[in-house]
Design an enzyme around this catalytic site. Sequence first.
Site, PDB file in Angstrom:
ATOM      1  CE1 TYR A   3      -2.142   6.638   5.713  1.00  0.00           C
ATOM      2  CE2 TYR A   3      -0.749   8.501   6.294  1.00  0.00           C
ATOM      3  CZ  TYR A   3      -1.133   7.193   6.493  1.00  0.00           C
ATOM      4  OH  TYR A   3      -0.521   6.449   7.469  1.00  0.00           O
ATOM      5  CE  LYS A  60       0.507   4.834   3.739  1.00  0.00           C
ATOM      6  NZ  LYS A  60      -0.228   4.219   4.852  1.00  0.00           N
TER       7      LYS A  60
END
Length: 308
Positions: free
Chosen positions: A142, A172
């Site tokens: 992330y 992400k």
Amino acid sequence: MTPGKKLEGLVAAAITPMTPDGQINLSVIRQYVDYLVREQNVKNIFVNGTTGEGLSLSIQERKQLAEEWVRQGKDKLDHVIIHVGALSLPESQDLARHAAAIGASGIAVIAPFFFKPTNKDELVAFLQKVASEAPGVPFYYYHIPPLTGVKIRVEELLDGIREQIPTFQGVKFSDTDLLDLAQCINKNGSEQFAFLYGVDEQLLGALAVGVNGAVGSTYNYLGRKTKLMLQAFAKPDHALAQKYQFLIGEFLNFVIKLGFGVAQTKAVMTFVSGIPMGPPRPPLVNASEEFIAKAKAKLDSIAWPDGD
């Protein structure tokens, strides 16, 4: 969930519903799942991330939320990705083991942001120690440097990543650096990794450089509209895709000027879905009644190309 199905398309960044006194409200998650599937045509969820106030929750609360999303998502959602990042490595490892035990579709980890990794090797070492606790679960990094302050380029991070983290499946990517994103996709290909963009108002630009999908808060209440943009882009009808992106951006530009964050996202989701999302956890404070009235009026005023 759908085992073996590639993570792509839209992923809603789950809001954490809370009671008026600030406790997590598990009782509405079943309704939340049904709303996403039926009303927004979104079948992937990212739990306990930024929108979900994950770093403001206790470890026990995060586990309870993960369990409820997996339970309610069974046979309804394709993917339930659990964010297990924490400032404490043992806590992150504990959350990873728990996510594996309850059958999560994948886990994601944010870079630690108090004592920060200063180079790729330090970051990969941290990620590897978490991923290794869930060796059968797809792992996602992330990347959100505006919040973490960790600006190690993802292009650099991905070089040889599978040799150290065999379960690594993608990123992400919540940053506006499309050069870094484009180099990631150019060097690795979107078939090898999932590249999920995390800046909702710039998704069309990310689609142009080849992302597989997106994770964002607006897909909770604008998921169906964003899917129409994805379909137009794939057709290709770039003029129509651009129209949807401009209109989504028009709403976001309006609310950002008013002051837009997690609390305001909860308020928008509440008036759009009818599901009470409750207050944010301090130090965040409730959206004002003035914000709610103006945001609702603006959203209602938008003339979407599909006529809805």
